[in-house]
Design a protein around this motif. Structure first.
Motif, short mmCIF file in Angstrom:
data_model
loop_
_atom_site.label_atom_id
_atom_site.label_comp_id
_atom_site.label_asym_id
_atom_site.label_seq_id
_atom_site.Cartn_x
_atom_site.Cartn_y
_atom_site.Cartn_z
N GLN A 1 6.03 -11.74 14.43
CA GLN A 1 5.22 -10.61 14.89
C GLN A 1 5.58 -9.33 14.14
O GLN A 1 4.71 -8.55 13.75
CB GLN A 1 5.41 -10.41 16.39
CG GLN A 1 4.50 -9.32 16.98
CD GLN A 1 3.04 -9.62 16.78
OE1 GLN A 1 2.55 -10.67 17.21
NE2 GLN A 1 2.32 -8.73 16.12
N ARG B 1 0.83 -1.20 0.00
CA ARG B 1 0.00 0.00 0.00
C ARG B 1 0.86 1.25 0.00
O ARG B 1 0.48 2.30 -0.54
CB ARG B 1 -0.91 -0.01 1.23
CG ARG B 1 -1.88 1.18 1.31
CD ARG B 1 -2.75 1.08 2.54
NE ARG B 1 -1.95 1.22 3.76
CZ ARG B 1 -1.61 2.40 4.30
NH1 ARG B 1 -1.98 3.53 3.71
NH2 ARG B 1 -0.90 2.45 5.40
N ASP C 1 6.76 4.47 11.28
CA ASP C 1 6.49 3.12 11.78
C ASP C 1 7.15 2.06 10.91
O ASP C 1 7.73 1.09 11.41
CB ASP C 1 4.98 2.86 11.83
CG ASP C 1 4.27 3.69 12.88
OD1 ASP C 1 4.95 4.14 13.83
OD2 ASP C 1 3.05 3.90 12.75
N THR D 1 4.11 -9.40 10.73
CA THR D 1 2.68 -9.09 10.80
C THR D 1 2.46 -7.59 10.98
O THR D 1 1.59 -6.99 10.32
CB THR D 1 2.03 -9.85 11.98
OG1 THR D 1 2.17 -11.25 11.76
CG2 THR D 1 0.55 -9.50 12.10
N ASN D 2 3.26 -6.99 11.86
CA ASN D 2 3.13 -5.55 12.12
C ASN D 2 3.42 -4.75 10.86
O ASN D 2 2.72 -3.77 10.55
CB ASN D 2 4.09 -5.12 13.23
CG ASN D 2 3.72 -5.71 14.58
OD1 ASN D 2 2.62 -6.22 14.76
ND2 ASN D 2 4.64 -5.66 15.53
N SER E 1 3.16 -5.81 7.79
CA SER E 1 2.08 -6.07 6.83
C SER E 1 0.87 -5.19 7.13
O SER E 1 0.22 -4.66 6.22
CB SER E 1 1.68 -7.54 6.88
OG SER E 1 0.58 -7.80 6.03
N ASP E 2 0.57 -5.01 8.42
CA ASP E 2 -0.59 -4.21 8.82
C ASP E 2 -0.50 -2.77 8.34
O ASP E 2 -1.51 -2.16 7.98
CB ASP E 2 -0.76 -4.24 10.34
CG ASP E 2 -1.21 -5.60 10.85
OD1 ASP E 2 -1.71 -6.39 10.04
OD2 ASP E 2 -1.06 -5.87 12.06
N VAL E 3 0.72 -2.21 8.35
CA VAL E 3 0.87 -0.79 8.00
C VAL E 3 1.29 -0.58 6.55
O VAL E 3 1.16 0.53 6.02
CB VAL E 3 1.88 -0.07 8.92
CG1 VAL E 3 1.40 -0.11 10.36
CG2 VAL E 3 3.27 -0.69 8.81
N GLN E 4 1.80 -1.62 5.89
CA GLN E 4 2.39 -1.41 4.57
C GLN E 4 1.73 -2.17 3.44
O GLN E 4 1.70 -1.69 2.31
CB GLN E 4 3.89 -1.81 4.64
CG GLN E 4 4.64 -1.60 3.34
CD GLN E 4 6.12 -1.89 3.49
OE1 GLN E 4 6.92 -0.98 3.58
NE2 GLN E 4 6.49 -3.16 3.53
N ASP E 5 1.16 -3.33 3.72
CA ASP E 5 0.64 -4.16 2.64
C ASP E 5 -0.65 -3.60 2.05
O ASP E 5 -1.46 -2.99 2.76
CB ASP E 5 0.38 -5.59 3.12
CG ASP E 5 1.68 -6.36 3.30
OD1 ASP E 5 2.76 -5.76 3.10
OD2 ASP E 5 1.62 -7.55 3.65
N ASN F 1 -4.39 -3.87 0.15
CA ASN F 1 -5.57 -4.73 0.07
C ASN F 1 -5.83 -4.94 -1.42
O ASN F 1 -6.35 -4.05 -2.09
CB ASN F 1 -6.76 -4.04 0.75
CG ASN F 1 -8.00 -4.91 0.76
OD1 ASN F 1 -8.24 -5.68 -0.17
ND2 ASN F 1 -8.81 -4.79 1.80
#
Length: 285
Positions: free
Chosen positions: A252, A35, A48, A255-256, A258-262, A264
């Motif tokens: 972890q 993203r 982040d 995952t973190n 991925s949450d802010v960068q990947d 959808n």
């Protein structure tokens, strides 16, 4: 300054540029899976992302260090186990030599075998991994001991240094995973080398009282070796736990990030379709 002669055309072009810019962003998201491909995509999460990347790099390095040290500790544990077996063999030879039915000639022959065991112990103390001596402390390029039967303990002076290096735990802090050959094989009052060399001397001199004394020293030395073996067993457990923690932390952090960068993918594809339709409609109008 030259003013636009058609404000409506300027507005149209600005709208088209904006839609094309959005379309490019959605295409980048679909092609990269991210993203955020550049700071302008979402300035609020750049800090982040950079911090998570730094944490990942640090955790990866710690994990690699733990793997290297694990190999060294395994080799050290194996060397001490071998030394325990060697010391048992020396004790058996000494017990045979302590018998009152054994001749001086036989004791001299046993002395030669005990010297072989002393050399084997030196070999264990000089264990190396990847060209580095495991028990030389921080001076791991220096061989710790060599045979020297002119000394009281049958070996040269310890040539290594103290073992002060520690391993970083991914959860925080550090822990020690190494002892020196001096601590393991030549500790004051429990020297493995001195015990075996005293047995060698007693057998050579046909000294039954000296043989008995040497056997007692070997028993004490066996306790010292077992203590070091326990130390390395604990070190292996600590390394196993730290390695598992590093792997958990790595997952972890992934995952973190991925949450802010990947991206959808479904949303990006839908947004790209909608934007292209808007562009088509704009050009058609």
């Amino acid at each position: 300054m030259i003013q636009s002669i058609n404000p409506a055309a300027d507005a149209f072009l600005a709208s088209v540029n904006q839609l094309q810019g959005k379309a490019q962003i959605y295409e980048d998201q679909l092609s990269s899976g991210l993203r955020v491909n550049r700071p302008s995509d979402d300035p609020t999460v750049i800090s982040d992302i950079l911090q998570i990347n730094a944490n990942q790099a640090r955790n990866t390095q710690i994990g690699q260090n733990l793997n290297v040290v694990s190999g060294v500790v395994t080799a050290a544990s194996g060397a001490i186990s071998s030394a325990v077996t060697t010391l048992d063999a020396a004790s058996t030879l000494g017990s045979e030599g302590a018998s009152t039915t054994v001749s001086a000639t036989t004791r001299l022959q046993l002395a030669g075998q005990v010297q072989d065991q002393l050399q084997n112990l030196i070999g264990s103390a000089d264990t190396s991994v990847g060209g580095k001596y495991v028990f030389s402390g921080n001076a791991d390029s220096t061989i710790p001991y060599t045979l020297d039967l002119t000394t009281a303990n049958g070996v040269s002076a310890y040539a290594g240094s103290a073992a002060t290096n520690e391993v970083e735990d991914p959860r925080g802090g550090t822990f020690s995973v190494s002892q020196t050959a001096q601590q393991i094989f030549d500790a004051p009052g429990a020297s493995v080398f001195a015990a075996v060399n005293s047995l060698l001397v007693a057998l050579t001199n046909n000294d039954t009282a000296g043989i008995t004394t040497a056997l007692g020293a070997i028993t004490t030395a066996q306790g010292a070796l077992n203590s070091s073996l326990s130390y390395y067993g604990n070190a292996e457990n600590q390394l196993t736990e730290a390695t598992a923690a590093s792997q958990t932390i790595g997952l972890q952090l992934t995952t973190n990030l991925s949450d802010v960068q990947d991206a959808n993918a479904a949303a990006a594809a839908s947004d790209l379709t909608m934007t292209n339709l808007q562009l088509q409609a704009a050009f058609s109008a």
